[in-house]
Motif scaffolding. Structure first.
Motif, PDB file in Angstrom:
ATOM      1  N   ALA A 284      30.740 -15.811  34.746  1.00  5.71           N
ATOM      2  CA  ALA A 284      30.172 -17.154  34.743  1.00  5.71           C
ATOM      3  C   ALA A 284      28.687 -17.073  35.079  1.00  5.71           C
ATOM      4  CB  ALA A 284      30.889 -18.035  35.761  1.00  5.71           C
ATOM      5  N   PRO A 285      27.882 -18.003  34.604  1.00  8.87           N
ATOM      6  CA  PRO A 285      26.473 -18.023  35.001  1.00  8.87           C
ATOM      7  C   PRO A 285      26.333 -17.990  36.523  1.00  8.87           C
ATOM      8  CG  PRO A 285      26.839 -19.577  33.227  1.00  8.87           C
ATOM      9  CD  PRO A 285      28.196 -19.092  33.643  1.00  8.87           C
ATOM     10  N   GLY A 286      25.418 -17.149  36.995  1.00  8.68           N
ATOM     11  CA  GLY A 286      25.211 -17.000  38.427  1.00  8.68           C
ATOM     12  C   GLY A 286      26.093 -15.950  39.064  1.00  8.68           C
ATOM     13  N   GLN A 287      27.098 -15.451  38.334  1.00 10.94           N
ATOM     14  CA  GLN A 287      27.986 -14.428  38.873  1.00 10.94           C
ATOM     15  C   GLN A 287      27.528 -13.037  38.463  1.00 10.94           C
ATOM     16  OE1 GLN A 287      32.025 -15.363  37.739  1.00 10.94           O
ATOM     17  NE2 GLN A 287      32.250 -16.856  39.384  1.00 10.94           N
ATOM     18  N   THR A 288      28.099 -12.023  39.130  1.00  6.79           N
ATOM     19  CA  THR A 288      27.706 -10.635  38.918  1.00  6.79           C
ATOM     20  C   THR A 288      28.855  -9.856  38.298  1.00  6.79           C
ATOM     21  OG1 THR A 288      26.170 -10.690  40.784  1.00  6.79           O
ATOM     22  CG2 THR A 288      26.903  -8.519  40.045  1.00  6.79           C
ATOM     23  N   VAL A 289      28.546  -9.043  37.319  1.00  7.55           N
ATOM     24  CA  VAL A 289      29.503  -8.125  36.711  1.00  7.55           C
ATOM     25  C   VAL A 289      28.963  -6.710  36.893  1.00  7.55           C
ATOM     26  CG1 VAL A 289      28.429  -8.378  34.427  1.00  7.55           C
ATOM     27  CG2 VAL A 289      30.781  -7.549  34.611  1.00  7.55           C
ATOM     28  N   ARG A 290      29.836  -5.783  37.210  1.00  4.63           N
ATOM     29  CA  ARG A 290      29.431  -4.384  37.364  1.00  4.63           C
ATOM     30  C   ARG A 290      29.796  -3.618  36.096  1.00  4.63           C
ATOM     31  NH1 ARG A 290      29.904  -0.777  42.716  1.00  4.63           N
ATOM     32  NH2 ARG A 290      28.024  -2.040  43.028  1.00  4.63           N
ATOM     33  N   VAL A 291      28.771  -3.017  35.483  1.00  6.32           N
ATOM     34  CA  VAL A 291      28.930  -2.192  34.291  1.00  6.32           C
ATOM     35  C   VAL A 291      28.605  -0.759  34.679  1.00  6.32           C
ATOM     36  CG1 VAL A 291      28.213  -1.815  31.904  1.00  6.32           C
ATOM     37  CG2 VAL A 291      28.231  -4.135  32.839  1.00  6.32           C
ATOM     38  N   THR A 292      29.482   0.177  34.341  1.00  5.01           N
ATOM     39  CA  THR A 292      29.241   1.597  34.606  1.00  5.01           C
ATOM     40  C   THR A 292      29.051   2.305  33.279  1.00  5.01           C
ATOM     41  OG1 THR A 292      30.614   1.480  36.601  1.00  5.01           O
ATOM     42  CG2 THR A 292      30.101   3.667  35.737  1.00  5.01           C
ATOM     43  N   HIS A 293      27.811   2.768  33.036  1.00  5.27           N
ATOM     44  CA  HIS A 293      27.439   3.423  31.784  1.00  5.27           C
ATOM     45  C   HIS A 293      27.679   4.930  31.877  1.00  5.27           C
ATOM     46  CE1 HIS A 293      25.168  -0.239  30.584  1.00  5.27           C
ATOM     47  NE2 HIS A 293      24.743  -0.253  31.844  1.00  5.27           N
ATOM     48  N   TYR A 294      27.907   5.533  30.705  1.00  6.63           N
ATOM     49  CA  TYR A 294      28.056   6.990  30.633  1.00  6.63           C
ATOM     50  C   TYR A 294      27.177   7.530  29.516  1.00  6.63           C
ATOM     51  CZ  TYR A 294      31.899   6.333  33.842  1.00  6.63           C
ATOM     52  OH  TYR A 294      32.634   6.002  34.950  1.00  6.63           O
ATOM     53  N   TRP A 295      26.249   8.418  29.894  1.00  8.86           N
ATOM     54  CA  TRP A 295      25.340   9.071  28.970  1.00  8.86           C
ATOM     55  C   TRP A 295      25.641  10.569  28.965  1.00  8.86           C
ATOM     56  CZ3 TRP A 295      21.402   5.797  26.921  1.00  8.86           C
ATOM     57  CH2 TRP A 295      21.209   4.579  27.605  1.00  8.86           C
ATOM     58  N   LYS A 296      25.750  11.172  27.792  1.00  3.70           N
ATOM     59  CA  LYS A 296      25.934  12.618  27.687  1.00  3.70           C
ATOM     60  C   LYS A 296      24.646  13.243  27.165  1.00  3.70           C
ATOM     61  CE  LYS A 296      28.855  16.266  25.787  1.00  3.70           C
ATOM     62  NZ  LYS A 296      30.062  16.572  24.975  1.00  3.70           N
ATOM     63  N   VAL A 297      24.111  14.186  27.939  1.00  2.00           N
ATOM     64  CA  VAL A 297      22.845  14.826  27.577  1.00  2.00           C
ATOM     65  C   VAL A 297      23.134  16.033  26.697  1.00  2.00           C
ATOM     66  CG1 VAL A 297      20.698  15.818  28.431  1.00  2.00           C
ATOM     67  CG2 VAL A 297      21.891  14.063  29.789  1.00  2.00           C
ATOM     68  N   VAL A 298      22.636  15.993  25.455  1.00  2.00           N
ATOM     69  CA  VAL A 298      22.789  17.119  24.531  1.00  2.00           C
ATOM     70  C   VAL A 298      21.663  18.111  24.728  1.00  2.00           C
ATOM     71  CG1 VAL A 298      22.956  17.776  22.086  1.00  2.00           C
ATOM     72  CG2 VAL A 298      23.970  15.618  22.881  1.00  2.00           C
ATOM     73  N   GLN A 299      20.443  17.614  24.880  1.00  3.50           N
ATOM     74  CA  GLN A 299      19.285  18.440  25.183  1.00  3.50           C
ATOM     75  C   GLN A 299      18.270  17.603  25.947  1.00  3.50           C
ATOM     76  OE1 GLN A 299      18.289  18.889  20.780  1.00  3.50           O
ATOM     77  NE2 GLN A 299      16.227  18.676  21.632  1.00  3.50           N
ATOM     78  N   PRO A 300      17.430  18.209  26.769  1.00  2.00           N
ATOM     79  CA  PRO A 300      16.454  17.434  27.551  1.00  2.00           C
ATOM     80  C   PRO A 300      15.589  16.563  26.645  1.00  2.00           C
ATOM     81  CG  PRO A 300      16.532  19.709  28.318  1.00  2.00           C
ATOM     82  CD  PRO A 300      17.334  19.662  27.050  1.00  2.00           C
ATOM     83  N   VAL A 301      15.260  15.364  27.142  1.00  3.31           N
ATOM     84  CA  VAL A 301      14.450  14.449  26.341  1.00  3.31           C
ATOM     85  C   VAL A 301      12.977  14.491  26.734  1.00  3.31           C
ATOM     86  CG1 VAL A 301      16.406  12.921  25.981  1.00  3.31           C
ATOM     87  CG2 VAL A 301      14.869  12.500  27.894  1.00  3.31           C
ATOM     88  N   GLY A 302      12.666  15.121  27.866  1.00  2.00           N
ATOM     89  CA  GLY A 302      11.271  15.206  28.280  1.00  2.00           C
ATOM     90  C   GLY A 302      10.869  14.080  29.204  1.00  2.00           C
ATOM     91  N   PRO A 303       9.639  14.142  29.722  1.00  4.49           N
ATOM     92  CA  PRO A 303       9.210  13.213  30.785  1.00  4.49           C
ATOM     93  C   PRO A 303       8.683  11.870  30.302  1.00  4.49           C
ATOM     94  CG  PRO A 303       7.486  14.812  30.344  1.00  4.49           C
ATOM     95  CD  PRO A 303       8.637  15.190  29.450  1.00  4.49           C
ATOM     96  N   THR A 304       8.677  11.625  29.002  1.00  3.24           N
ATOM     97  CA  THR A 304       8.003  10.421  28.509  1.00  3.24           C
ATOM     98  C   THR A 304       8.961   9.284  28.170  1.00  3.24           C
ATOM     99  OG1 THR A 304       8.023  11.281  26.244  1.00  3.24           O
ATOM    100  CG2 THR A 304       6.092  11.800  27.612  1.00  3.24           C
ATOM    101  N   TRP A 305      10.217   9.403  28.570  1.00  2.00           N
ATOM    102  CA  TRP A 305      11.194   8.387  28.210  1.00  2.00           C
ATOM    103  C   TRP A 305      11.847   7.788  29.460  1.00  2.00           C
ATOM    104  CZ3 TRP A 305      11.463   7.051  23.159  1.00  2.00           C
ATOM    105  CH2 TRP A 305      10.949   7.962  22.239  1.00  2.00           C
ATOM    106  N   ARG A 306      12.247   6.532  29.333  1.00  3.08           N
ATOM    107  CA  ARG A 306      12.991   5.854  30.396  1.00  3.08           C
ATOM    108  C   ARG A 306      14.118   5.045  29.770  1.00  3.08           C
ATOM    109  NH1 ARG A 306      11.911   0.390  30.555  1.00  3.08           N
ATOM    110  NH2 ARG A 306      10.039  -0.301  29.429  1.00  3.08           N
ATOM    111  N   VAL A 307      15.102   4.710  30.593  1.00  6.07           N
ATOM    112  CA  VAL A 307      16.213   3.868  30.141  1.00  6.07           C
ATOM    113  C   VAL A 307      15.778   2.407  30.149  1.00  6.07           C
ATOM    114  CG1 VAL A 307      18.566   3.075  30.687  1.00  6.07           C
ATOM    115  CG2 VAL A 307      17.942   5.494  31.005  1.00  6.07           C
ATOM    116  N   PHE A 308      16.197   1.662  29.156  1.00 10.55           N
ATOM    117  CA  PHE A 308      16.019   0.206  29.198  1.00 10.55           C
ATOM    118  C   PHE A 308      17.378  -0.450  29.026  1.00 10.55           C
ATOM    119  CE2 PHE A 308      15.907   0.891  24.606  1.00 10.55           C
ATOM    120  CZ  PHE A 308      16.611  -0.186  24.105  1.00 10.55           C
TER     121      PHE A 308
END
Length: 453
Positions: free
Chosen positions: A68-92
């Motif tokens: 509902a609006p104003g309420q909180t939901v917890r999302v747990t993401h899973y990322w699998k790293v195939v190879q390093p992406v380097g220092p110029t990237w961030r998650v959005f």
């Protein structure tokens, strides 16, 4: 001389005034706990969105699929790293509502993004990223779409995102989840209160000890009326309902509780009391006024039109009341306050207008107008002060144009009416017990009736 002054000013401007905002500290143990080698078995629905072949967004889990609006939901993401992406990237991560609406949220970095972001990701790691999302209280769309991905540091455009591919990719991002939004449980707008149905029976004893009171609609501290001095202490009100009664409870802190009135329909408003005004059909004509004081004396009056015409205090509401007094009602001593509990039978809200266009008992989604007022008289003063749930002026406690809009909700807080053929809220097993005039505090004997203010 100017050089010296300029030098002093420069020195002052450069003075160290202490540390600025410090970055959030994430414990290494937290990071270690959330860097995995395999996704958990609970990740049943895989998305497998490839980000330039370097990272795969595997999917996510949620603690509940609707919010509902104003309420909180917890999302747990899973990322699998195939190879390093380097220092110029961030998650959005961002959340969007329906097209052409203002429903949009750009989400802040999570603890894992702060402590173990893409710059340090290593091949073979599975990143478990926990994100708590609080939906904006003013959200109006029926869904909320969560999108995630990687974007170049310092950039903001779609073309600055790492390329994403797969059935669940859109606009160079992974469409992580579409949440259902329960708009019927959105926070009430200003001046409106959603009153939940009681979850069990209520005994009118002045204690409000039943679990249902914890889930009742609760006011902020009643606000001082315009033009009135502040009352002594504070007051908070609660409302709930079932198929037999509208219930109100007020907890009042007051070091100077004072009322000499002990009889039914005494002029209680001249000293300490609480007042309830109910305009059930909301047409600003025809309403009831109910009062209770610390001696558990009561007053009730029916106003057939507006306050411009005299009220009818010979009318009787049949309300049940109980008071828990913390001190005495004598002037000049030191008290702690008083609590009052009220059960108002539904038929009472019609006053003497049997034809009033209002459903009784009300149904989920029905809207009424009402207000709750606390009157307080300090020892030695001639004029009482006032505070209320929805703010009034000291010149007019009745103030039909300043009443709250009360919307009746089910026990979960939803104001959406039940579909046709489905039962409404459950009726408590037993009616209120222990209430009535004089059931708590000192007894209230029958006495004279007098007109309202």
């Amino acid at each position: 001389m100017r050089i010296v002054v300029a030098g002093c000013l420069a020195w002052v401007a450069c003075t160290d005034r202490g540390p600025g905002p410090q970055p959030k500290k994430i414990e290494p143990a937290y990071v270690a706990q959330h860097v995995l080698t395999q996704p958990p078995a609970s990740l049943a629905q895989r998305l497998d969105v490839s980000l330039d072949g370097k990272v795969s967004y595997l999917g996510n889990t949620v603690d509940h699929a609707a919010v509902a609006p104003g309420q909180t939901v917890r999302v747990t993401h899973y990322w699998k790293v195939v190879q390093p992406v380097g220092p110029t990237w961030r998650v959005f991560a961002l959340v969007r509502g329906a097209p052409s609406t203002a429903d949009f949220m750009n989400l802040p970095a999570t603890d894992m993004e702060i402590a173990h972001g893409p710059a340090v990701w290593k091949a073979g790691e599975v990143i478990e990223d926990v994100q708590d999302i609080t939906l904006r209280p003013d959200w109006r769309s029926a869904t909320a779409t969560l999108s995630v991905g990687l974007i170049a540091e310092g950039k903001h455009g779609i073309d600055d995102r790492m390329a994403a591919s797969g059935p669940h990719a859109q606009d160079r991002a992974a469409v992580a989840r579409v949440l259902d939004v329960d708009l019927a449980r959105a926070p009430a707008p200003p001046g409106t209160v959603y009153v939940p149905h009681a979850i069990g029976p209520i005994a009118i004893d002045g204690l409000a000890s039943e679990p249902t009171w914890a889930a009742a609609a609760t006011s902020p501290e009643l606000v001082t009326a315009e033009g009135s001095p502040d009352p002594v202490g504070k007051a908070v009100a609660r409302l709930t309902w079932d198929d037999q009664f509208l219930y109100a409870f007020l907890a009042i802190t007051d070091s100077d509780v004072w009322s000499d009135y002990r009889n039914h329909d005494d002029p209680l408003w001249k000293q300490d009391c609480v007042e309830l005004f109910i305009d059930a059909d909301g047409n600003r004509r025809g309403y009831v006024e109910l009062q209770v004081n610390p001696n558990n004396a009561t007053f009730d009056s029916w106003f057939a039109t507006t306050r411009a015409q005299p009220g009818d205090p010979s009318w009787d509401s049949g309300m049940q009341t109980a008071v828990k007094l913390h001190g005495t009602t004598a002037p000049g001593d030191t008290d702690q306050g008083w609590d009052v509990e009220v059960a108002i039978p539904w038929q009472a809200v019609r006053g003497r207008d049997e034809a009033m266009a209002v459903r009784l008992p009300p149904q989920v989604g029905d809207r009424w107008r009402m207000n709750i007022v606390r009157v307080d008289l300090k020892t030695g003063d001639k004029n009482p002060t006032a505070s209320s749930w929805n703010r009034i002026t000291s010149a007019d406690f009745h103030a039909l144009d300043r009443m709250l809009t009360v919307v009746f909700a089910d026990s979960s807080g939803s104001i959406a009416p039940a579909p046709a053929g489905q039962p409404g809220p459950a009726v408590p097993a037993t009616p209120p017990a222990g209430g009535g005039r004089g059931s708590a505090s000192e007894p209230a004997a029958p006495g004279r009736r007098s007109s309202a203010r």
